[in-house]
Write a protein that holds these residues in place. Structure first.
Motif, PDB file in Angstrom:
ATOM      1  N   PHE A  93       0.845  -1.187   0.000  1.00 12.75           N
ATOM      2  CA  PHE A  93       0.000   0.000   0.000  1.00 12.75           C
ATOM      3  C   PHE A  93       0.884   1.242   0.000  1.00 12.75           C
ATOM      4  CE2 PHE A  93      -3.609  -2.635   0.875  1.00 12.75           C
ATOM      5  CZ  PHE A  93      -3.057  -3.695   1.560  1.00 12.75           C
ATOM      6  N   PHE A  94       0.428   2.258  -0.720  1.00 11.25           N
ATOM      7  CA  PHE A  94       1.245   3.455  -0.889  1.00 11.25           C
ATOM      8  C   PHE A  94       0.352   4.682  -0.959  1.00 11.25           C
ATOM      9  CE2 PHE A  94       4.840   0.845  -2.316  1.00 11.25           C
ATOM     10  CZ  PHE A  94       4.220  -0.232  -2.912  1.00 11.25           C
ATOM     11  N   TRP A  95       0.935   5.822  -0.627  1.00 10.03           N
ATOM     12  CA  TRP A  95       0.378   7.118  -0.983  1.00 10.03           C
ATOM     13  C   TRP A  95       1.340   7.779  -1.957  1.00 10.03           C
ATOM     14  CZ3 TRP A  95      -4.401   8.797  -0.191  1.00 10.03           C
ATOM     15  CH2 TRP A  95      -5.152   8.248   0.857  1.00 10.03           C
ATOM     16  N   TYR A  96       0.789   8.222  -3.093  1.00 11.16           N
ATOM     17  CA  TYR A  96       1.549   8.991  -4.068  1.00 11.16           C
ATOM     18  C   TYR A  96       1.003  10.419  -4.082  1.00 11.16           C
ATOM     19  CZ  TYR A  96       4.223   5.254  -6.308  1.00 11.16           C
ATOM     20  OH  TYR A  96       5.128   4.255  -6.570  1.00 11.16           O
ATOM     21  N   ARG A  97       1.874  11.326  -4.482  1.00  4.03           N
ATOM     22  CA  ARG A  97       1.474  12.710  -4.640  1.00  4.03           C
ATOM     23  C   ARG A  97       1.616  13.070  -6.119  1.00  4.03           C
ATOM     24  NH1 ARG A  97       3.332  18.209  -1.818  1.00  4.03           N
ATOM     25  NH2 ARG A  97       3.141  19.512  -3.676  1.00  4.03           N
ATOM     26  N   GLN A  98       0.625  13.813  -6.638  1.00  2.00           N
ATOM     27  CA  GLN A  98       0.706  14.252  -8.028  1.00  2.00           C
ATOM     28  C   GLN A  98       0.417  15.735  -8.090  1.00  2.00           C
ATOM     29  OE1 GLN A  98      -2.001  12.433 -10.910  1.00  2.00           O
ATOM     30  NE2 GLN A  98      -0.527  12.778 -12.560  1.00  2.00           N
ATOM     31  N   ASP A  99       1.393  16.496  -8.551  1.00  2.00           N
ATOM     32  CA  ASP A  99       1.200  17.927  -8.790  1.00  2.00           C
ATOM     33  C   ASP A  99       0.565  18.104 -10.157  1.00  2.00           C
ATOM     34  OD1 ASP A  99       4.171  18.077  -7.064  1.00  2.00           O
ATOM     35  OD2 ASP A  99       2.382  19.123  -6.382  1.00  2.00           O
ATOM     36  N   CYS A 100      -0.053  19.277 -10.338  1.00  2.00           N
ATOM     37  CA  CYS A 100      -0.801  19.529 -11.561  1.00  2.00           C
ATOM     38  C   CYS A 100       0.080  19.330 -12.797  1.00  2.00           C
ATOM     39  CB  CYS A 100      -1.352  20.954 -11.516  1.00  2.00           C
ATOM     40  SG  CYS A 100      -2.489  21.313 -12.850  1.00  2.00           S
ATOM     41  N   ARG A 101      -0.387  18.473 -13.706  1.00  2.00           N
ATOM     42  CA  ARG A 101       0.267  18.223 -14.980  1.00  2.00           C
ATOM     43  C   ARG A 101       1.662  17.592 -14.822  1.00  2.00           C
ATOM     44  NH1 ARG A 101      -2.771  20.753 -18.871  1.00  2.00           N
ATOM     45  NH2 ARG A 101      -1.120  20.773 -20.444  1.00  2.00           N
ATOM     46  N   LYS A 102       1.855  16.895 -13.704  1.00  2.84           N
ATOM     47  CA  LYS A 102       3.123  16.214 -13.482  1.00  2.84           C
ATOM     48  C   LYS A 102       2.869  14.728 -13.252  1.00  2.84           C
ATOM     49  CE  LYS A 102       5.864  19.901 -13.093  1.00  2.84           C
ATOM     50  NZ  LYS A 102       7.062  20.114 -13.929  1.00  2.84           N
ATOM     51  N   GLU A 103       3.964  13.978 -13.177  1.00  3.54           N
ATOM     52  CA  GLU A 103       3.824  12.555 -12.922  1.00  3.54           C
ATOM     53  C   GLU A 103       3.628  12.281 -11.438  1.00  3.54           C
ATOM     54  OE1 GLU A 103       6.569  14.150 -13.607  1.00  3.54           O
ATOM     55  OE2 GLU A 103       8.348  13.172 -12.729  1.00  3.54           O
ATOM     56  N   PRO A 104       2.999  11.163 -11.084  1.00  5.27           N
ATOM     57  CA  PRO A 104       2.877  10.789  -9.665  1.00  5.27           C
ATOM     58  C   PRO A 104       4.252  10.461  -9.085  1.00  5.27           C
ATOM     59  CG  PRO A 104       1.350   9.535 -11.043  1.00  5.27           C
ATOM     60  CD  PRO A 104       2.304  10.220 -11.968  1.00  5.27           C
ATOM     61  N   SER A 161      -0.344  21.863   7.760  1.00  2.81           N
ATOM     62  CA  SER A 161      -0.330  21.954   6.293  1.00  2.81           C
ATOM     63  C   SER A 161       0.429  23.182   5.794  1.00  2.81           C
ATOM     64  CB  SER A 161      -1.778  22.031   5.773  1.00  2.81           C
ATOM     65  OG  SER A 161      -2.495  20.881   6.125  1.00  2.81           O
ATOM     66  N   LYS A 162       1.178  22.989   4.737  1.00  2.00           N
ATOM     67  CA  LYS A 162       1.921  24.054   4.065  1.00  2.00           C
ATOM     68  C   LYS A 162       1.291  24.319   2.708  1.00  2.00           C
ATOM     69  CE  LYS A 162       5.132  23.526   7.297  1.00  2.00           C
ATOM     70  NZ  LYS A 162       5.131  24.453   8.451  1.00  2.00           N
ATOM     71  N   LEU A 163       1.530  25.515   2.186  1.00  2.00           N
ATOM     72  CA  LEU A 163       1.042  25.830   0.836  1.00  2.00           C
ATOM     73  C   LEU A 163       1.560  24.809  -0.174  1.00  2.00           C
ATOM     74  CD1 LEU A 163       1.505  29.718   0.765  1.00  2.00           C
ATOM     75  CD2 LEU A 163      -0.630  28.445   1.046  1.00  2.00           C
ATOM     76  N   SER A 164       2.790  24.368   0.040  1.00  2.00           N
ATOM     77  CA  SER A 164       3.424  23.421  -0.882  1.00  2.00           C
ATOM     78  C   SER A 164       2.813  22.022  -0.829  1.00  2.00           C
ATOM     79  CB  SER A 164       4.927  23.326  -0.582  1.00  2.00           C
ATOM     80  OG  SER A 164       5.128  22.934   0.767  1.00  2.00           O
ATOM     81  N   ASP A 165       1.936  21.770   0.136  1.00  2.00           N
ATOM     82  CA  ASP A 165       1.252  20.470   0.191  1.00  2.00           C
ATOM     83  C   ASP A 165       0.096  20.391  -0.803  1.00  2.00           C
ATOM     84  OD1 ASP A 165       1.521  20.299   3.828  1.00  2.00           O
ATOM     85  OD2 ASP A 165       2.906  19.618   2.267  1.00  2.00           O
ATOM     86  N   SER A 166      -0.267  21.509  -1.418  1.00  2.00           N
ATOM     87  CA  SER A 166      -1.358  21.520  -2.391  1.00  2.00           C
ATOM     88  C   SER A 166      -1.013  20.601  -3.557  1.00  2.00           C
ATOM     89  CB  SER A 166      -1.615  22.939  -2.901  1.00  2.00           C
ATOM     90  OG  SER A 166      -2.024  23.782  -1.849  1.00  2.00           O
ATOM     91  N   ALA A 167      -1.846  19.598  -3.768  1.00  2.00           N
ATOM     92  CA  ALA A 167      -1.571  18.577  -4.784  1.00  2.00           C
ATOM     93  C   ALA A 167      -2.745  17.602  -4.763  1.00  2.00           C
ATOM     94  CB  ALA A 167      -0.273  17.828  -4.486  1.00  2.00           C
ATOM     95  N   THR A 168      -2.660  16.586  -5.602  1.00  2.00           N
ATOM     96  CA  THR A 168      -3.605  15.469  -5.546  1.00  2.00           C
ATOM     97  C   THR A 168      -2.890  14.285  -4.917  1.00  2.00           C
ATOM     98  OG1 THR A 168      -4.854  16.211  -7.470  1.00  2.00           O
ATOM     99  CG2 THR A 168      -5.028  13.879  -6.895  1.00  2.00           C
ATOM    100  N   TYR A 169      -3.557  13.641  -3.965  1.00  2.00           N
ATOM    101  CA  TYR A 169      -2.972  12.509  -3.247  1.00  2.00           C
ATOM    102  C   TYR A 169      -3.656  11.224  -3.713  1.00  2.00           C
ATOM    103  CZ  TYR A 169      -0.540  15.959  -0.567  1.00  2.00           C
ATOM    104  OH  TYR A 169       0.295  16.992  -0.221  1.00  2.00           O
TER     105      TYR A 169
END
Lengths: 111, 113
Positions: A33-44, A78-86
């Motif tokens: 099991f994993f959590w990935y982070r994906q920023d807008c228009r980037k790879e997970p 939470s930081k502003l830089s945490d904004s992303a899709t999880y």
């Protein structure tokens, strides 16, 4: 029903807040099991693996409940830089190992 | 450290055209994967290759073919592109595919008109 389900959000939280994401999976044969982070228009990218005993990495804590087939991610301060899709990801063997992704939960941290 | 490299990054095709998406990894990984990502659908597995010389269908294989050319390279071919194949395509690799992290390429944004 999807094999891995997540609340799509978006979650809008102020800086410094604590936010929790949940994920359920339907296949009891899931093994990793994993959590990935994906920023807008980037790879997970891998945020953290999730272990049965629970694990922590700085402000991030992941929990796994195999009996309930439930995974969680807690983000503190939470930081502003945490904004992303999880993205919640499970890995199961069905002939061979396959990574199965949830649809993701969007987080926006507001100043 | 290149990691996983995909080419091209952007492509526009006309309906019925064919093309091949290229993927190469330099991490000596055994397993490689192709996913597509569409809004509201998440990443869906198209094909995967557990090791050199083997390939298997994933969740959405129709309209695609793959070739595991060698341990480093795994290509995805669209024989006759359709508008429904407009998507962002990601290639990924992992050591064995079990408890290992999967590493992703930067993606290919494909539009079929």
């Amino acid at each position: 029903r999807k094999e891995v389900e997540q609340d799509p959000g978006p979650f809008n939280v102020p800086e410094g807040a604590t936010v929790a994401f949940n994920c359920t999976y339907s296949n009891s044969a899931s093994q990793s099991f994993f959590w990935y982070r994906q920023d807008c228009r980037k790879e997970p990218k891998l945020l953290m693996s999730v272990y049965s005993s629970g694990n922590e990495d700085g402000r991030f804590t992941a929990q796994l409940n195999r009996a309930s087939q439930y995974i969680s991610l807690l983000i503190r301060d939470s930081k502003l830089s945490d904004s992303a899709t999880y993205l919640c990801v499970v890995n199961r063997i069905s002939g061979t190992y396959k990574y199965i992704f949830g649809t993701g939960t969007r987080l926006k941290v507001l100043a | 450290n290149a990691g996983v490299t995909q080419t091209p990054k952007f492509q526009v095709l006309k309906t019925g055209q064919s093309m091949t998406l290229q993927c190469a990894q330099d991490m000596n990984h055994n397993s490689m994967y192709w996913y597509r990502q569409d809004p509201g659908m998440g990443l869906r597995l198209i094909y995967y290759s557990a090791s050199e010389g083997t390939t298997d269908k994933g969740e959405v294989p129709n309209g695609y073919n793959v070739s595991r050319l060698n341990k480093r390279e795994f290509s995805l071919r669209l024989e006759s592109a359709a508008p429904s194949q407009t998507s962002v395509y990601f290639c990924a690799s992992s050591i064995t595919g079990s408890a290992d992290e999967a590493f992703f390429g930067q993606g290919t944004r494909l539009t079929v008109v």
